[in-house]
Design a protein around this motif. Structure first.
Motif, PDB file in Angstrom:
ATOM      1  N   ALA A 140       0.818  -1.221   0.000  1.00  0.00           N
ATOM      2  CA  ALA A 140       0.000   0.000   0.000  1.00  0.00           C
ATOM      3  C   ALA A 140       0.848   1.265   0.000  1.00  0.00           C
ATOM      4  O   ALA A 140       0.367   2.346  -0.324  1.00  0.00           O
ATOM      5  N   ALA A 170      -4.756   2.564  -8.824  1.00  0.00           N
ATOM      6  CA  ALA A 170      -5.076   1.248  -8.274  1.00  0.00           C
ATOM      7  C   ALA A 170      -5.415   1.365  -6.787  1.00  0.00           C
ATOM      8  O   ALA A 170      -6.347   0.722  -6.289  1.00  0.00           O
ATOM      9  N   MET A 171      -4.640   2.221  -6.104  1.00  0.00           N
ATOM     10  CA  MET A 171      -4.906   2.386  -4.665  1.00  0.00           C
ATOM     11  C   MET A 171      -6.300   2.988  -4.454  1.00  0.00           C
ATOM     12  O   MET A 171      -6.915   2.786  -3.425  1.00  0.00           O
ATOM     13  N   GLY A 173      -8.720   2.038  -6.008  1.00  0.00           N
ATOM     14  CA  GLY A 173      -9.657   0.959  -6.296  1.00  0.00           C
ATOM     15  C   GLY A 173      -9.981   0.820  -7.769  1.00  0.00           C
ATOM     16  O   GLY A 173     -10.877   0.078  -8.155  1.00  0.00           O
ATOM     17  N   SER A 193      -2.291  -1.548 -13.936  1.00  0.00           N
ATOM     18  CA  SER A 193      -2.300  -1.899 -12.494  1.00  0.00           C
ATOM     19  C   SER A 193      -3.702  -2.263 -12.017  1.00  0.00           C
ATOM     20  O   SER A 193      -4.696  -1.841 -12.626  1.00  0.00           O
ATOM     21  N   ARG A 194      -3.724  -3.061 -10.964  1.00  0.00           N
ATOM     22  CA  ARG A 194      -5.011  -3.454 -10.349  1.00  0.00           C
ATOM     23  C   ARG A 194      -4.854  -3.425  -8.814  1.00  0.00           C
ATOM     24  O   ARG A 194      -3.790  -3.797  -8.285  1.00  0.00           O
ATOM     25  N   PRO A 195      -5.902  -3.038  -8.132  1.00  0.00           N
ATOM     26  CA  PRO A 195      -5.784  -3.074  -6.655  1.00  0.00           C
ATOM     27  C   PRO A 195      -5.850  -4.528  -6.142  1.00  0.00           C
ATOM     28  O   PRO A 195      -6.521  -5.361  -6.754  1.00  0.00           O
ATOM     29  N   GLU A 197      -7.118  -6.395  -3.138  1.00  0.00           N
ATOM     30  CA  GLU A 197      -7.987  -6.106  -1.998  1.00  0.00           C
ATOM     31  C   GLU A 197      -7.959  -7.256  -0.990  1.00  0.00           C
ATOM     32  O   GLU A 197      -8.083  -8.428  -1.377  1.00  0.00           O
ATOM     33  N   VAL A 202      -7.711  -1.899   0.306  1.00  0.00           N
ATOM     34  CA  VAL A 202      -6.719  -2.132  -0.749  1.00  0.00           C
ATOM     35  C   VAL A 202      -5.367  -2.277  -0.056  1.00  0.00           C
ATOM     36  O   VAL A 202      -4.843  -1.319   0.510  1.00  0.00           O
ATOM     37  N   VAL A 205      -0.878  -3.359  -4.772  1.00  0.00           N
ATOM     38  CA  VAL A 205      -1.184  -3.155  -6.207  1.00  0.00           C
ATOM     39  C   VAL A 205      -0.398  -4.191  -7.035  1.00  0.00           C
ATOM     40  O   VAL A 205       0.795  -4.382  -6.799  1.00  0.00           O
TER      41      VAL A 205
END
Ligand code: ADP
Length: 616
Positions: A140, A170-171, A173, A193-195, A197, A202, A205
């Motif tokens: 994070a 990404a952070m 969401g 990029s993707r979060p 979770e 979150v 990434v």
């Protein structure tokens, strides 16, 4: 007939002179002809040039339009294809960070920071299968915990990329996507990029870095000018190295120069790509660094990128130049062919004209020679004719000398007798009777005088000149001379002459002599008849005039041809010598005419004189 042939020769001579005049004027005519030809050639060339331009220019424009249209079509097809390729390529990698974010191993890594090695291997395996450039996991705070390139010395592990937009997205969401130059690898790429979770929160990434150079290489391999500008107008992909990472103002919606994010160091402002656009009708022509391209662009919608396909106009211009050259060459060839054909025709014509002129000259020469020959022959003929006439006269004189001697002897013998008796009468003193005898002698002398005069007339060689005169005039003159005799003999004269003068060629006085002779004979012939009518008429035919003298006399008792023989007479001795008609025939023949006699059915005789008319 000599008169007629003389007329023709006169005409031919005129023709000869005309030909000579034509030949002497030939030079001037030739230069005039040359000037006319030159002018005609210039006019033809100008018209041909105009015609060629009227054909070539629209043809070129049509060809250009067609080629441009085809090229534009190709551009549109390519744009659709590349748009798909790029989008498809990125799409292919989009799921990777998502899948990675679902992995329990990665969740453990974020939760417990372990097991790092398995996570690295997991990511390494994912790269191997997906052909992505790098896949890595950040916590994070942006710290990279695991990366597929963990084996490489410049691996991403330990690196902090929290400053990247894709991290922030990404952070938040969301899925993030960004083109950037790697801080560690210094190599550019597209980051998705993707979060990750963990429950509601979150915790990290997952990022995949994609290297786009493969697509670019395929463009380069096909030598196709393509470039892609991102949302900021930065050229992130290009088939030409010189264009890459340059700013294309306005492209991708970017209005301010973007910054190539290189953290820690400085913010690079990329150089601008000089691109001008020229609008020509339906097409847009882009000029980059002086090179002209027909351009087309499309948006790669989900990314907000703008794809440009540029197609060089050089080959098109080259084709147009070649076609122009071919058309000009064809026009020049056709022109040369026409000129060649024209020249050949002109040559043939001038050769034919030269041949005609030579032939004409030859004919002219022949004609000239013929004219000379004919003139000479005519002169000789005339001389021979004159000689013949004279010789004939002389021969006739020779023949008749005996009869002349006989004719003269008679009055001489009579005179001798008369003179002897006169002498006797004088001796007797009978004066009155002597006077009678002397009168008789005088009559005899008179008769001999007449005879010698007529003989002189007959033998005389004509030297009179032929001149045109009116036949009517000569007839009127003759009748005037005989007016007294006609009245005394109570002869009715009927005259039918044309109103207009009847022109003939000869000696007028001689023809009057002929007429007087004919009328006198008619008077003599009508002495014994009751009805005394004399008809004189003139009639014209195309080539001759005909004089007819008709009487109501005794008619001709013998063969009419005999009448024209010298000394033929039916008259009493002293009344006629028989030379009148013979002389008349010679006069008329000398004029180129003829004389004839015949009996009339109603009684009496007709003498016809035919004389050639004077031709003008
Ligand atoms: P001459 O008058 O001296 O006899 P010509 O030669 O004039 O000589 O005529 C020859 C002859 O032709 C005449 O003697 C006559 O017999 C004949 N003759 C001429 N004219 C006529 C006529 N009009 N009618 C009948 N006989 C004619």
């Amino acid at each position: 007939m000599p008169g007629a042939s003389g007329g023709r020769i006169g005409n031919q001579r005129k023709g000869y002179r005309r030909i000579q005049v034509e030949q002497s004027g030939k030079r001037g005519r030739l230069t005039r002809l040359g000037r006319t030809l030159m002018r005609r050639r210039l006019v033809f060339s100008a018209l041909y040039l105009l015609l060629a331009a009227a054909v070539i220019l629209p043809a070129q424009s049509l060809l250009r339009d067609t080629l441009m249209f085809e090229q534009q079509q190709l551009i549109n097809e390519r744009l659709a294809l590349y748009e798909q390729t790029i989008y498809g390529e990125l799409q292919r990698y989009r799921t990777i960070p998502y899948l990675v974010a679902q992995s329990g191993l990665i969740h453990d890594l974020l939760r417990y920071r372990t097991p790092v090695l398995q996570a690295n291997r997991y990511l390494e395996e994912a790269v191997r299968h997906s052909e992505a450039d790098v896949i890595y996991i950040m916590d994070a705070d942006g710290l990279t915990l695991a990366s597929s390139n963990w084996r490489a010395p410049d691996n991403f592990i330990g690196g902090n990329f929290s400053f990247r937009a894709y991290f922030r997205d990404a952070m938040a969401g969301r899925e993030g996507g960004q083109f950037a130059v790697g801080t560690t690898s210094r190599s550019p790429g597209y980051y998705i990029s993707r979060p990750i979770e963990l429950g509601e929160e979150v915790a990290g990434v997952a990022v995949v870095k994609i290297n786009l150079t493969g697509i670019e290489r395929s463009w380069q391999a096909h030598d196709e000018p393509v470039l892609v500008a991102d949302q900021a107008g930065l050229i992130v992909m290009a088939s030409r190295d010189a264009w890459r990472y340059r700013w294309l103002p306005g492209a991708g919606g970017g209005v301010v120069p973007p910054a190539l994010e290189i953290p820690g160091a400085h913010v690079d402002e990329p150089p601008q790509l000089s691109l001008e656009t020229i609008e020509t009708g339906d097409y847009e022509i882009a000029v980059i660094d002086g090179e002209q391209f027909l351009s087309g662009s499309s948006w790669i919608e989900p990314l907000g990128w703008q794809l440009f396909y540029l197609s060089s106009l050089a080959p098109l211009n080259q084709r147009l130049d070649i076609s122009l050259l071919i058309m000009i060459a064809a026009a020049v060839t056709v022109y040369l062919l026409i000129a060649l054909l024209h020249e050949r025709r002109e040559k043939l014509r001038s050769r034919r004209e030269a041949a005609d002129a030579a032939e004409l000259r030859a004919i002219n020469g022949m004609l000239h020679t013929e004219i000379e020959e004919r003139r000479r022959a005519e002169q000789e003929l005339r001389a021979a004719e004159a000689e013949l006439v004279q010789a004939t006269k002389m021969a006739a004189l020779g023949q008749i000398s005996a009869s002349v001697a006989h004719e003269i002897n008679q009055p001489l013998a009579a005179m001798r007798t008369e003179l002897a008796s006169a002498r006797l009468l004088i001796a007797r003193g009978s004066q009155e009777d002597v006077a009678d005898v002397l009168q008789q002698v005088e009559g005899l002398v008179q008769r001999m005088t007449v005879m010698t005069r007529e003989l002189k007339n007959f033998a005389r060689k004509s030297d009179g000149r032929a001149e045109p005169f009116d036949l009517n005039d000569s007839i009127n003159n003759a009748l005037l001379l005989l007016r007294g005799e006609l009245t005394r003999a109570s002869i009715q004269v009927y005259k039918a002459l044309p109103n207009a003068p009847v022109e003939v060629l000869g000696e007028q006085v001689r023809l009057e002599q002929v007429t007087v002779n004919l009328v006198r004979n008619a008077i003599d012939a009508m002495k014994a008849t009751q009805r005394r009518e004399l008809r004189i008429c003139v009639r014209e035919e195309s080539a001759c005039a005909i004089l007819a003298v008709e009487d109501s006399g005794s008619g001709i008792a013998c063969d009419p041809r005999q009448l024209f023989e010298p000394f033929f007479t039916t008259k009493d001795s002293g009344a006629g010598m028989g030379l009148g008609l013979a002389i008349a025939e010679r006069i008329v023949t000398a004029m180129g005419g003829s004389i004839g006699a015949e009996n009339l059915p109603s009684g009496g005789a007709r003498f016809t004189v035919t004389i050639p008319r004077r031709t003008s």
